[in-house]
Design a protein around this motif. Structure first.
Motif, mmCIF file in Angstrom:
data_model
loop_
_atom_site.group_PDB
_atom_site.id
_atom_site.type_symbol
_atom_site.label_atom_id
_atom_site.label_comp_id
_atom_site.label_asym_id
_atom_site.label_seq_id
_atom_site.Cartn_x
_atom_site.Cartn_y
_atom_site.Cartn_z
ATOM 1 N N VAL A 211 43.700 33.250 38.291
ATOM 2 C CA VAL A 211 44.759 34.146 39.068
ATOM 3 C C VAL A 211 45.167 35.263 38.558
ATOM 4 O O VAL A 211 45.326 36.276 39.299
ATOM 5 N N LEU A 212 45.084 35.356 37.132
ATOM 6 C CA LEU A 212 45.383 36.774 36.712
ATOM 7 C C LEU A 212 44.293 37.900 36.915
ATOM 8 O O LEU A 212 44.330 38.996 36.446
ATOM 9 N N ASN A 213 43.089 37.318 37.245
ATOM 10 C CA ASN A 213 42.080 38.193 37.510
ATOM 11 C C ASN A 213 41.568 38.360 38.928
ATOM 12 O O ASN A 213 40.680 38.779 39.447
ATOM 13 N N ARG A 270 40.846 43.286 45.394
ATOM 14 C CA ARG A 270 41.098 43.077 44.069
ATOM 15 C C ARG A 270 42.448 43.808 43.765
ATOM 16 O O ARG A 270 43.369 43.182 42.927
ATOM 17 N N ALA A 271 42.552 44.780 44.011
ATOM 18 C CA ALA A 271 43.646 45.839 43.630
ATOM 19 C C ALA A 271 45.196 45.292 44.366
ATOM 20 O O ALA A 271 46.033 45.310 43.752
ATOM 21 N N ARG A 276 49.879 42.244 43.399
ATOM 22 C CA ARG A 276 50.983 40.996 43.785
ATOM 23 C C ARG A 276 51.462 40.712 42.277
ATOM 24 O O ARG A 276 52.619 40.255 42.412
ATOM 25 N N VAL A 277 50.531 40.430 41.612
ATOM 26 C CA VAL A 277 50.944 39.879 40.269
ATOM 27 C C VAL A 277 52.002 40.792 39.563
ATOM 28 O O VAL A 277 52.801 40.368 39.008
ATOM 29 N N ASP A 325 46.223 52.396 42.085
ATOM 30 C CA ASP A 325 45.840 51.358 42.934
ATOM 31 C C ASP A 325 46.415 50.098 42.484
ATOM 32 O O ASP A 325 46.974 49.337 43.638
ATOM 33 N N VAL A 326 46.244 49.395 41.536
ATOM 34 C CA VAL A 326 46.990 48.121 41.119
ATOM 35 C C VAL A 326 48.370 48.362 40.919
ATOM 36 O O VAL A 326 49.373 47.588 41.250
#
Length: 350
Positions: A211-213, A270-271, A276-277, A325-326
């Motif tokens: 989940v962290l990835n 992915r970003a 979200r995390v 982006d992230v």
């Protein structure tokens, strides 16, 4: 009224492991109502978490983590008939718990970012008012001090956070711990170290590695279980961090396991998932930090430098993706090519 040994132990302020363990088995002696309210600048994720933990005692179910991204409380919420224990059962019927941000009265004397204060006072014959407030780390995230303070109050009530993914729920809240705060001057706490966190080394098969990835249980195309793990597992982990008075969530970023999935490594999808995390971390007053290697290729490490010829452009491009982006707050890095080898410093240092 007869008190068991466990109930008598719960009459002192929770400070040590053996006290918490004894208190977790306390037999309820009475029921109390807890009215939860929050100021406009209170950390919303912490407020909803406190409400969820209190409600779990009423329903007997497991607390729902959050909802961490829900709107702030529109007004006071009362959880009724919560099982309680302690000598204060003789008179205490209601706890008014207010979670504030930078409450002027409650934070008086606090100078350091992330510090918090808890004060309590009797209101009438059968009611206690508890106010927790704190100072933020910065304006980018929810009030870290108030969030840590809210989880401090949960632990005074008997909840414990020994396991990162499995909080312990008491059979009854401990009223005498609250009365100890009433009898004492306001409790204030400030961190000794500015940076406090746990590094999740996702290069090993840990619970949060996928989940962290940005991956779900079934891989990169599984957004359903990804969202579920963010809202449950990552949320529980963030709660555990603030209960332990940490302020940073850091993990190793990985690249795709399969070459056919490498398109995902620096994709918009992915970003959005990683964002979200990171947003969840900030909702609990934590910094979101990615550990991103420079040239390391082992154990699927996501790296900044694709080739040494264009290394400056590589670093700028990937740093822009990670920070803009992230939305990571900081980047950590590794300078070696493996755990046992390194490259020329001129190829990784600008």
């Amino acid at each position: 009224m007869h008190h068991t040994a466990a109930q008598a132990t719960c009459g002192s302020v929770v400070a040590f492991l053996f006290v918490l363990t004894a208190c977790s088995a306390a037999v309820p002696l009475c029921n109390v109502d807890v009215t939860l309210s929050a100021t406009a600048d209170a950390p919303s994720a912490a407020v909803h978490s406190v409400h969820s933990y209190l409600a779990s005692l009423q329903t007997g179910g497991a607390p729902v983590c959050g909802p961490w991204n829900a709107a702030p409380l529109s007004g006071p919420v009362t959880v009724t008939n919560i099982p309680a224990a302690g000598s204060a059962c003789k008179f205490l019927r209601t706890i008014q718990l207010r979670i504030a941000g930078r409450d002027v009265a409650a934070t008086q004397g606090l100078l350091q970012p992330e510090s918090f204060a808890v004060r309590a006072a009797t209101v009438g014959a059968d009611t206690v008012e508890v106010v927790v407030a704190g100072l933020p780390l910065d304006a980018r995230r929810a009030n870290t001090g108030a969030t840590i303070g809210a989880f401090h109050v949960l632990q005074l009530l008997g909840f414990s956070f020994f396991h990162p993914l499995r909080p312990s729920i008491p059979s009854a809240i401990f009223l005498d711990n609250i009365m100890a705060v009433v009898r004492a001057p306001p409790f204030r706490s400030a961190p000794h170290w500015a940076v406090r966190g746990i590094h999740v080394h996702t290069q090993h098969p840990l619970e949060l590695a996928d989940v962290l990835n940005g991956r779900g249980l079934a891989g990169i195309n599984d957004s359903v279980t990804f969202d579920q793990m963010v809202d449950n597992d990552v949320c529980l982990y963030a709660q555990w961090l603030v209960a332990r008075r940490m302020n940073r969530l850091e993990w190793v970023l990985l690249r795709a396991r399969d070459k056919s999935e490498r398109w995902f490594d620096q994709s918009a999808e992915r970003a959005a998932r990683l964002a979200r995390v990171a947003n969840l971390a900030r909702a609990f007053g934590l910094e979101a930090v990615a550990d991103v290697a420079m040239t390391q290729r082992q154990q699927l490490a996501f790296y900044m430098i694709e080739n040494t010829k264009d290394y400056v452009e590589n670093i700028i491009s990937r740093a822009d993706w990670l920070l803009d982006d992230v939305g990571f707050d900081h980047l950590a890095t590794e300078l070696g090519t493996t755990e046992f080898s390194h490259t020329d410093a001129s190829a990784v240092l600008i």
